[in-house]
Design a protein around this motif. Sequence first.
Motif, PDB file in Angstrom:
ATOM      1  N   TYR A  93      62.453  95.781 -26.844  1.00 11.07           N
ATOM      2  CA  TYR A  93      61.287  94.905 -26.306  1.00 11.07           C
ATOM      3  C   TYR A  93      60.016  95.580 -26.598  1.00 11.07           C
ATOM      4  O   TYR A  93      59.791  96.740 -25.992  1.00 11.07           O
ATOM      5  CB  TYR A  93      61.536  94.523 -24.915  1.00 11.07           C
ATOM      6  CG  TYR A  93      62.738  93.401 -24.835  1.00 11.07           C
ATOM      7  CD1 TYR A  93      64.105  93.850 -24.701  1.00 11.07           C
ATOM      8  CD2 TYR A  93      62.329  92.168 -24.240  1.00 11.07           C
ATOM      9  CE1 TYR A  93      64.931  92.904 -24.579  1.00 11.07           C
ATOM     10  CE2 TYR A  93      63.370  91.321 -24.238  1.00 11.07           C
ATOM     11  CZ  TYR A  93      64.594  91.686 -24.434  1.00 11.07           C
ATOM     12  OH  TYR A  93      65.697  90.662 -24.240  1.00 11.07           O
ATOM     13  N   SER A  94      59.221  95.002 -27.413  1.00 16.03           N
ATOM     14  CA  SER A  94      57.990  95.712 -27.593  1.00 16.03           C
ATOM     15  C   SER A  94      56.717  94.878 -27.206  1.00 16.03           C
ATOM     16  O   SER A  94      56.802  93.501 -27.157  1.00 16.03           O
ATOM     17  CB  SER A  94      57.686  95.741 -29.022  1.00 16.03           C
ATOM     18  OG  SER A  94      58.627  96.868 -29.492  1.00 16.03           O
ATOM     19  N   CYS A  95      55.709  95.220 -26.549  1.00 16.49           N
ATOM     20  CA  CYS A  95      54.453  94.772 -26.248  1.00 16.49           C
ATOM     21  C   CYS A  95      53.512  94.397 -27.318  1.00 16.49           C
ATOM     22  O   CYS A  95      53.349  95.642 -28.243  1.00 16.49           O
ATOM     23  CB  CYS A  95      53.863  95.427 -25.039  1.00 16.49           C
ATOM     24  SG  CYS A  95      52.493  95.030 -24.465  1.00 16.49           S
ATOM     25  N   ASN A  96      52.696  93.319 -27.439  1.00 17.54           N
ATOM     26  CA  ASN A  96      51.808  93.121 -28.425  1.00 17.54           C
ATOM     27  C   ASN A  96      50.538  92.474 -27.830  1.00 17.54           C
ATOM     28  O   ASN A  96      50.681  91.855 -26.670  1.00 17.54           O
ATOM     29  CB  ASN A  96      52.424  92.043 -29.389  1.00 17.54           C
ATOM     30  CG  ASN A  96      51.417  92.011 -30.485  1.00 17.54           C
ATOM     31  OD1 ASN A  96      50.591  90.796 -30.529  1.00 17.54           O
ATOM     32  ND2 ASN A  96      51.378  92.472 -31.746  1.00 17.54           N
ATOM     33  N   ALA A  97      49.437  92.964 -28.283  1.00 13.33           N
ATOM     34  CA  ALA A  97      48.128  92.389 -27.546  1.00 13.33           C
ATOM     35  C   ALA A  97      47.008  92.336 -28.745  1.00 13.33           C
ATOM     36  O   ALA A  97      47.030  93.258 -29.625  1.00 13.33           O
ATOM     37  CB  ALA A  97      47.576  93.244 -26.547  1.00 13.33           C
ATOM     38  N   ASP A  98      46.048  91.449 -28.677  1.00 11.17           N
ATOM     39  CA  ASP A  98      45.105  91.327 -29.547  1.00 11.17           C
ATOM     40  C   ASP A  98      43.818  91.794 -28.507  1.00 11.17           C
ATOM     41  O   ASP A  98      43.360  91.209 -27.567  1.00 11.17           O
ATOM     42  CB  ASP A  98      44.742  89.706 -29.854  1.00 11.17           C
ATOM     43  CG  ASP A  98      45.924  89.205 -31.030  1.00 11.17           C
ATOM     44  OD1 ASP A  98      46.059  88.010 -30.748  1.00 11.17           O
ATOM     45  OD2 ASP A  98      46.317  89.963 -31.512  1.00 11.17           O
ATOM     46  N   ILE A  99      43.047  92.796 -29.192  1.00 11.71           N
ATOM     47  CA  ILE A  99      42.198  93.525 -28.338  1.00 11.71           C
ATOM     48  C   ILE A  99      40.872  93.563 -28.833  1.00 11.71           C
ATOM     49  O   ILE A  99      41.054  93.781 -30.267  1.00 11.71           O
ATOM     50  CB  ILE A  99      42.784  94.622 -27.882  1.00 11.71           C
ATOM     51  CG1 ILE A  99      44.060  94.738 -27.068  1.00 11.71           C
ATOM     52  CG2 ILE A  99      41.495  95.533 -27.162  1.00 11.71           C
ATOM     53  CD1 ILE A  99      44.703  95.997 -26.607  1.00 11.71           C
ATOM     54  N   ARG A 100      39.869  93.392 -28.454  1.00  8.88           N
ATOM     55  CA  ARG A 100      38.279  93.988 -28.985  1.00  8.88           C
ATOM     56  C   ARG A 100      37.756  95.244 -28.296  1.00  8.88           C
ATOM     57  O   ARG A 100      37.917  95.287 -26.990  1.00  8.88           O
ATOM     58  CB  ARG A 100      37.423  92.588 -28.625  1.00  8.88           C
ATOM     59  CG  ARG A 100      37.508  91.739 -29.824  1.00  8.88           C
ATOM     60  CD  ARG A 100      35.971  90.868 -29.744  1.00  8.88           C
ATOM     61  NE  ARG A 100      35.934  90.163 -28.423  1.00  8.88           N
ATOM     62  CZ  ARG A 100      34.541  89.838 -28.142  1.00  8.88           C
ATOM     63  NH1 ARG A 100      33.522  89.873 -29.200  1.00  8.88           N
ATOM     64  NH2 ARG A 100      34.385  89.300 -26.989  1.00  8.88           N
ATOM     65  N   ASN A 110      44.943  93.713 -33.702  1.00  9.88           N
ATOM     66  CA  ASN A 110      46.395  93.537 -33.039  1.00  9.88           C
ATOM     67  C   ASN A 110      46.864  94.607 -32.612  1.00  9.88           C
ATOM     68  O   ASN A 110      46.902  95.777 -33.607  1.00  9.88           O
ATOM     69  CB  ASN A 110      47.363  92.669 -34.073  1.00  9.88           C
ATOM     70  CG  ASN A 110      48.605  92.409 -33.242  1.00  9.88           C
ATOM     71  OD1 ASN A 110      49.749  93.008 -33.787  1.00  9.88           O
ATOM     72  ND2 ASN A 110      48.740  91.282 -32.414  1.00  9.88           N
ATOM     73  N   TYR A 111      47.749  94.947 -31.488  1.00 12.46           N
ATOM     74  CA  TYR A 111      48.355  96.339 -31.381  1.00 12.46           C
ATOM     75  C   TYR A 111      49.581  96.077 -30.866  1.00 12.46           C
ATOM     76  O   TYR A 111      49.957  95.080 -30.226  1.00 12.46           O
ATOM     77  CB  TYR A 111      47.378  97.060 -30.316  1.00 12.46           C
ATOM     78  CG  TYR A 111      46.118  97.671 -30.673  1.00 12.46           C
ATOM     79  CD1 TYR A 111      45.072  96.682 -30.484  1.00 12.46           C
ATOM     80  CD2 TYR A 111      45.813  98.840 -31.022  1.00 12.46           C
ATOM     81  CE1 TYR A 111      43.754  97.041 -30.958  1.00 12.46           C
ATOM     82  CE2 TYR A 111      44.729  99.044 -31.407  1.00 12.46           C
ATOM     83  CZ  TYR A 111      43.436  98.493 -31.488  1.00 12.46           C
ATOM     84  OH  TYR A 111      42.439  98.903 -31.812  1.00 12.46           O
ATOM     85  N   TRP A 112      50.496  97.034 -31.062  1.00 16.26           N
ATOM     86  CA  TRP A 112      51.850  97.069 -30.582  1.00 16.26           C
ATOM     87  C   TRP A 112      52.233  98.244 -29.672  1.00 16.26           C
ATOM     88  O   TRP A 112      51.619  99.475 -29.780  1.00 16.26           O
ATOM     89  CB  TRP A 112      52.767  97.145 -31.580  1.00 16.26           C
ATOM     90  CG  TRP A 112      52.870  95.950 -32.428  1.00 16.26           C
ATOM     91  CD1 TRP A 112      52.267  95.817 -33.816  1.00 16.26           C
ATOM     92  CD2 TRP A 112      53.973  94.840 -32.429  1.00 16.26           C
ATOM     93  NE1 TRP A 112      52.637  94.478 -34.157  1.00 16.26           N
ATOM     94  CE2 TRP A 112      53.500  93.907 -33.268  1.00 16.26           C
ATOM     95  CE3 TRP A 112      54.603  94.587 -31.495  1.00 16.26           C
ATOM     96  CZ2 TRP A 112      54.170  92.550 -33.605  1.00 16.26           C
ATOM     97  CZ3 TRP A 112      55.437  93.514 -31.191  1.00 16.26           C
ATOM     98  CH2 TRP A 112      55.096  92.539 -32.422  1.00 16.26           C
ATOM     99  N   GLY A 113      53.251  98.150 -28.701  1.00 11.92           N
ATOM    100  CA  GLY A 113      53.540  99.326 -27.927  1.00 11.92           C
ATOM    101  C   GLY A 113      54.663 100.201 -28.655  1.00 11.92           C
ATOM    102  O   GLY A 113      55.111  99.344 -29.772  1.00 11.92           O
ATOM    103  N   GLN A 114      55.308 101.040 -28.266  1.00  8.97           N
ATOM    104  CA  GLN A 114      56.405 101.652 -28.878  1.00  8.97           C
ATOM    105  C   GLN A 114      57.644 101.142 -28.674  1.00  8.97           C
ATOM    106  O   GLN A 114      58.503 101.363 -29.456  1.00  8.97           O
ATOM    107  CB  GLN A 114      56.464 103.287 -28.253  1.00  8.97           C
ATOM    108  CG  GLN A 114      57.096 103.561 -26.888  1.00  8.97           C
ATOM    109  CD  GLN A 114      56.305 103.050 -25.870  1.00  8.97           C
ATOM    110  OE1 GLN A 114      55.251 102.314 -25.831  1.00  8.97           O
ATOM    111  NE2 GLN A 114      56.984 103.085 -24.728  1.00  8.97           N
ATOM    112  N   GLY A 115      57.800 100.228 -27.709  1.00  9.16           N
ATOM    113  CA  GLY A 115      58.948  99.383 -27.404  1.00  9.16           C
ATOM    114  C   GLY A 115      59.970 100.264 -26.382  1.00  9.16           C
ATOM    115  O   GLY A 115      59.832 101.283 -26.143  1.00  9.16           O
TER     116      GLY A 115
END
Length: 122
Positions: A93-100, A110-115
């Motif tokens: 399961y990986s986290c994703n986020a749109d960040i300024r 757009n960024y991803w976690g390592q899972g």
Amino acid sequence: QVQLVESGGGLVQAGGSLRLSCAASGSIFSINLMGWYRQAPGKQRELVATITSGGSTNYADSVKGRFTISRDNAKRTVYLQMSSLKPEDTAVYSCNADIRSRPTMFRFENYWGQGTQVTVSS
């Protein structure tokens, strides 16, 4: 630099529960959409759930009624409460986020976690 760090994965029996967390850190001005995705061995990555900064949620049909996504904007953290887990929920399961990162930025990056691995035994 922006980082997304997940935690909370592990091994659980079918019917059990787990809570995943994903904390964003680094140079962050604002966070828009946050979400969870998963990828099982030999399968494509799929969306699990997303949540907007205002709290609107969206779920994959396969997890509706069993998983709940939430976020704490002050802590820059998104959660995934998983209940009634099934063996077919086994995946990374990986986290994703749109960040300024800065107020002068017009677009969200757009960024991803390592899972984090979630394994559900039957």
